[in-house]
Design an enzyme around this catalytic site. Structure first.
Site, PDB file in Angstrom:
ATOM      1  N   GLY A  18       0.824  -1.204   0.000  1.00  0.00           N
ATOM      2  CA  GLY A  18       0.000   0.000   0.000  1.00  0.00           C
ATOM      3  C   GLY A  18       0.858   1.254   0.000  1.00  0.00           C
ATOM      4  O   GLY A  18       2.021   1.231   0.402  1.00  0.00           O
ATOM      5  N   LYS A  43      -0.979 -11.745  -3.233  1.00  0.00           N
ATOM      6  CA  LYS A  43       0.288 -11.328  -3.833  1.00  0.00           C
ATOM      7  C   LYS A  43       1.449 -12.246  -3.458  1.00  0.00           C
ATOM      8  O   LYS A  43       2.618 -11.878  -3.627  1.00  0.00           O
ATOM      9  CB  LYS A  43       0.595  -9.880  -3.438  1.00  0.00           C
ATOM     10  CG  LYS A  43      -0.463  -8.903  -3.953  1.00  0.00           C
ATOM     11  CD  LYS A  43      -0.212  -7.484  -3.489  1.00  0.00           C
ATOM     12  CE  LYS A  43      -1.305  -6.561  -4.008  1.00  0.00           C
ATOM     13  NZ  LYS A  43      -1.148  -5.168  -3.547  1.00  0.00           N
ATOM     14  N   GLU A  98      -7.060   2.821  12.441  1.00  0.00           N
ATOM     15  CA  GLU A  98      -8.006   3.468  13.352  1.00  0.00           C
ATOM     16  C   GLU A  98      -9.399   2.888  13.156  1.00  0.00           C
ATOM     17  O   GLU A  98      -9.763   2.457  12.062  1.00  0.00           O
ATOM     18  CB  GLU A  98      -8.046   4.976  13.086  1.00  0.00           C
ATOM     19  CG  GLU A  98      -8.997   5.738  13.998  1.00  0.00           C
ATOM     20  CD  GLU A  98      -8.962   7.248  13.778  1.00  0.00           C
ATOM     21  OE1 GLU A  98      -9.592   7.969  14.578  1.00  0.00           O
ATOM     22  OE2 GLU A  98      -8.300   7.693  12.816  1.00  0.00           O
ATOM     23  N   GLU A 209      -4.878  11.856  27.951  1.00  0.00           N
ATOM     24  CA  GLU A 209      -5.801  12.816  27.352  1.00  0.00           C
ATOM     25  C   GLU A 209      -7.208  12.534  27.852  1.00  0.00           C
ATOM     26  O   GLU A 209      -7.452  11.594  28.616  1.00  0.00           O
ATOM     27  CB  GLU A 209      -5.750  12.739  25.826  1.00  0.00           C
ATOM     28  CG  GLU A 209      -6.124  11.396  25.248  1.00  0.00           C
ATOM     29  CD  GLU A 209      -5.877  11.290  23.745  1.00  0.00           C
ATOM     30  OE1 GLU A 209      -5.129  12.126  23.197  1.00  0.00           O
ATOM     31  OE2 GLU A 209      -6.422  10.377  23.119  1.00  0.00           O
ATOM     32  N   HIS A 246      -9.143  12.001  17.782  1.00  0.00           N
ATOM     33  CA  HIS A 246      -9.355  10.607  17.400  1.00  0.00           C
ATOM     34  C   HIS A 246     -10.394   9.954  18.305  1.00  0.00           C
ATOM     35  O   HIS A 246     -10.900  10.572  19.242  1.00  0.00           O
ATOM     36  CB  HIS A 246      -8.039   9.822  17.384  1.00  0.00           C
ATOM     37  CG  HIS A 246      -7.203  10.019  18.609  1.00  0.00           C
ATOM     38  ND1 HIS A 246      -7.520   9.461  19.819  1.00  0.00           N
ATOM     39  CD2 HIS A 246      -6.050  10.701  18.806  1.00  0.00           C
ATOM     40  CE1 HIS A 246      -6.601   9.794  20.707  1.00  0.00           C
ATOM     41  NE2 HIS A 246      -5.697  10.551  20.128  1.00  0.00           N
TER      42      HIS A 246
END
Length: 287
Positions: A18, A43, A98, A209, A246
């Site tokens: 990616g 792959k 996420e 946080e 987030h």
């Protein structure tokens, strides 16, 4: 020493081809991290960045003896891929993605602990042991070798504080973005306990946080730590019900605001700072 990643870390990557994952992997290779190959059923047999791509994690681990797996995949693919890697025998799983379904993370968390596997993330920027290896996106130029262990719920702030300490001549043992989703593979106290056992780490920095109750677990077990803990809680101006950056950073109930967490940590014995830029001065004052 350091925790979780060092010169012995050997990596297989889901999502190596990616655009985002490939760019991160190239940086890891350039730094010297031992990236051994990718995993992709569609792959298999190809190469990318001069690394082979295997059809399954089992094949990759059997062929390379990799001990770490990185996941740059859509949220819905994480459950199956991480389960496959755990069953193959990896001991560290780094999830950059996420928004992985909370129920999936809860199942993976328990499975990993039963198998002695450490999950970093989801929604993690990565982890770096300066001068040794890095996994993810915490670029080594922001860091320098030393004795401060950093664990942060915010990936961006982990970059900011490691860069600030480096500019102030303060090195780090390991810098960790723990992840920003509501449920994580490991909680902050688990990282702090690992830092506490690490001979190289002399002091620890916790970047918390708003949202959730993870910092209160640190308060409850702070007595188990015998090294200084400096804590900063982001989001002092955040309004209740408004997500900050987030998924896990949202005040969802009583005690989940920054001021409440700061007060609890200070009462438990942590050195609580009002701004990120105070941390370097506190560390210098530790002697």
């Amino acid at each position: 020493m350091s925790i979780l990643v060092d010169e012995r870390t050997s990596v297989i990557v889901y999502g190596i081809t990616g655009s985002y994952g490939g760019a991160q992997v190239k940086s890891m290779i350039d730094y010297g991290t031992n990236v051994l190959g990718g995993v992709s059923a569609s792959k298999a047999g190809m190469t990318h960045l001069d690394r082979p791509i295997f059809g399954t994690a089992k094949e990759a681990v059997e062929m390379t003896n990799a001990n770490t797996a990185i996941f740059y995949l859509p949220a819905g693919a994480i459950m199956g891929a991480v389960t496959e890697a755990i069953d193959a025998g990896v001991k560290l799983a780094f999830i950059a993605t996420e928004g992985v379904p909370v129920h999936d993370v809860m199942i993976l968390r328990e499975k990993a602990k039963e198998r002695g596997v450490w999950i970093v993330g989801p929604n993690s920027l990565g982890l770096t042991s300066p001068g040794k290896a890095f996994v993810g996106s915490i670029a080594p130029e922001f860091t320098s070798p030393g004795g401060i262990g950093i664990c942060s719920r915010s990936g961006t702030v982990s970059l900011a504080i490691s860069s600030h300490l480096t500019m102030n001549g303060i090195g780090q043992s390991t810098v960790i973005s723990m992840g920003g989703d509501p449920v994580l593979g490991r909680n902050p106290i688990e990282y702090l306990l690992e830092f506490n056992k690490d001979d190289e780490t002399t002091a620890m920095v916790l970047i918390g946080e708003i949202g959730g109750m993870k910092e209160y677990e640190v308060c409850e077990r702070l007595g188990e730590l015998n090294k200084p803990l400096i804590a900063y809680i982001g989001g002092k101006s955040a309004r209740e019900g408004k997500r900050m950056g987030h998924m896990g950073a949202i005040i969802g109930g009583a005690g989940q605001d920054a001021r409440s967490k700061m007060k609890a940590l200070e009462q438990a014995g942590a050195i609580v700072v009002d701004t990120l830029w105070d941390i370097a001065d506190v560390i210098k004052g530790l002697g």
